[in-house]
Design an enzyme around this catalytic site. Structure first.
Site, PDB file in Angstrom:
ATOM      1  N   ASP A  67      40.627  88.333  -5.763  1.00 36.30           N
ATOM      2  CA  ASP A  67      39.656  89.725  -5.158  1.00 36.30           C
ATOM      3  C   ASP A  67      39.660  91.054  -6.086  1.00 36.30           C
ATOM      4  OD1 ASP A  67      41.796  90.154  -4.036  1.00 36.30           O
ATOM      5  OD2 ASP A  67      41.182  88.789  -1.998  1.00 36.30           O
ATOM      6  N   ASN A 136      43.528  86.363  10.649  1.00 33.17           N
ATOM      7  CA  ASN A 136      42.276  86.078  10.939  1.00 33.17           C
ATOM      8  C   ASN A 136      42.070  84.644   9.653  1.00 33.17           C
ATOM      9  OD1 ASN A 136      41.541  86.806   8.035  1.00 33.17           O
ATOM     10  ND2 ASN A 136      39.934  87.526   9.050  1.00 33.17           N
ATOM     11  N   HIS A 138      42.129  84.474   7.009  1.00 34.12           N
ATOM     12  CA  HIS A 138      40.997  84.042   5.396  1.00 34.12           C
ATOM     13  C   HIS A 138      42.214  83.553   4.100  1.00 34.12           C
ATOM     14  CE1 HIS A 138      41.836  88.896   5.144  1.00 34.12           C
ATOM     15  NE2 HIS A 138      42.862  88.631   4.113  1.00 34.12           N
ATOM     16  N   GLU A 143      35.967  85.826   4.871  1.00 39.01           N
ATOM     17  CA  GLU A 143      36.190  85.926   6.125  1.00 39.01           C
ATOM     18  C   GLU A 143      36.006  85.502   6.769  1.00 39.01           C
ATOM     19  OE1 GLU A 143      38.850  88.436   6.371  1.00 39.01           O
ATOM     20  OE2 GLU A 143      37.451  90.063   5.718  1.00 39.01           O
TER      21      GLU A 143
HETATM   22  C1  F6R Z   1      44.167  89.261  -0.908  1.00 42.11           C
HETATM   23  C2  F6R Z   1      44.506  88.075  -0.792  1.00 42.11           C
HETATM   24  C3  F6R Z   1      44.411  88.574   1.002  1.00 42.11           C
HETATM   25  C4  F6R Z   1      45.934  87.806   1.409  1.00 42.11           C
HETATM   26  C5  F6R Z   1      45.872  88.233   2.436  1.00 42.11           C
HETATM   27  C6  F6R Z   1      47.043  88.191   2.627  1.00 42.11           C
HETATM   28  O1  F6R Z   1      43.978  89.565  -3.039  1.00 42.11           O
HETATM   29  O2  F6R Z   1      43.836  87.082  -1.439  1.00 42.11           O
HETATM   30  O3  F6R Z   1      43.810  87.349   1.412  1.00 42.11           O
HETATM   31  O4  F6R Z   1      46.686  87.189   0.614  1.00 42.11           O
HETATM   32  O5  F6R Z   1      44.967  89.292   3.085  1.00 42.11           O
HETATM   33  O6  F6R Z   1      47.146  90.092   2.894  1.00 42.11           O
HETATM   34  P1  F6R Z   1      48.810  90.407   3.596  1.00 42.11           P
HETATM   35  O7  F6R Z   1      50.232  89.330   2.421  1.00 42.11           O
HETATM   36  O8  F6R Z   1      49.019  91.464   3.158  1.00 42.11           O
HETATM   37  O9  F6R Z   1      49.657  90.341   4.202  1.00 42.11           O
END
Ligand code: F6R
Length: 262
Positions: A67, A136, A138, A143
């Site tokens: 992303d 959440n 994701h 989301e």
């Molecule tokens: C970003 C991504 C997100 C993160 C997720 C966890 O490229 O794929 O799904 O992996 O938001 O983020 P952290 O590791 O910061 O808790």
């Protein structure tokens, strides 16, 4: 799902790094799907050190990130391109043109999304998809209530996700509201998935992913439909799992006898 529970966050992240390294060692022309975020910073730090220690070349590897914030230029300090350069690409011998992050510029997001899907297909698909998990549930920036068969597209970020990523920006108001993300269908099309989650903040999402119903309310639960998923978590993230004794019985301390016997 293969559920590996490590005593500490450090052990979990080191194990995830060793799996990525193993993929590159076994298949030097691998196509990797990569993630960003706090969890991956330590995973990539271990991966860099392991690559140096074991003289592993990344020169044949191609990568596709999950992303990118919409409207954030690639050379911005807050872009995921900048993150990937700083946390991984600048430290290994990967060919920069073989590293892909979704376009974040002003072109039509539908065109940008289609180009990204086409590039993944042209590369032969993702061999190993690395994932983190949001509080959440994701994955990527899919989301809750994302279509479980979605492909790359623009998504509106939840306020919780924007707050969680506030640390990469000066002010909360600066955190973008939209991101271009590969879809859940795109993720499920990868040959193998490796999802990493640590800390008690992730416990509810990890439980919903592994033991909850398959539901768009927890996008990560879609991974139950994939035939080759490894979940790497620490004890904090595992603490709500009902079948924790079973997972620890099958893989004591997160170990599996055959990891390095492939
Ligand atoms: C970003 C991504 C997100 C993160 C997720 C966890 O490229 O794929 O799904 O992996 O938001 O983020 P952290 O590791 O910061 O808790």
């Amino acid at each position: 799902m293969k559920v590996l529970i490590f005593e500490t966050e450090e052990e979990a992240k080191r194990n995830a790094a060793s799996r990525l390294l193993r993929q590159v060692q076994l298949s030097p022309s691998s196509v990797l799907g990569l993630a960003t975020g706090g969890t991956m910073e330590a995973v990539y730090a271990h991966l860099i050190q392991m690559s140096l220690d074991q003289s592993v070349s990344w020169s044949g590897v191609a990568t596709f990130n999950l992303d990118e914030y919409w409207g954030v230029p690639a050379d911005s300090p807050a872009s995921y391109r900048t993150y990937m350069n700083a946390h991984l690409f600048d430290h290994i011998d990967i060919v920069r043109s073989a590293t892909h992050v979704p376009a974040s510029d002003g072109r039509d997001p539908r065109d940008a999304a289609q180009l990204y899907e086409d590039a993944i297909s042209a590369a032969g698909g993702i061999d190993l998809q690395l994932l983190g998990i949001g509080k959440n549930g994701h994955i990527g920036f899919n989301e809750p209530t994302s279509s479980l068969s979605s492909t790359t597209r623009i998504k509106t970020l939840t306020d919780d996700t924007r707050r969680a990523n506030r640390r990469y920006f000066d002010r909360l108001e600066d955190v973008p509201k939209y991101a271009l993300t590969v879809g859940i269908g795109t993720i499920l099309a990868s040959k193998e998935c490796l999802i990493v989650g640590t800390g008690q903040d992730k416990a509810a999402a990890v439980k919903a992913m592994i033991e909850g119903p398959v539901s768009a309310v927890c996008p990560a639960s879609a991974l139950q439909m994939h035939r080759n998923v490894t979940v790497v978590i620490d004890e904090q993230a595992a603490r709500d799992l009902e079948l924790i004794d079973y997972y620890q019985h099958v893989h004591p301390a997160g170990q599996e006898a055959d990891l390095f016997d492939v």
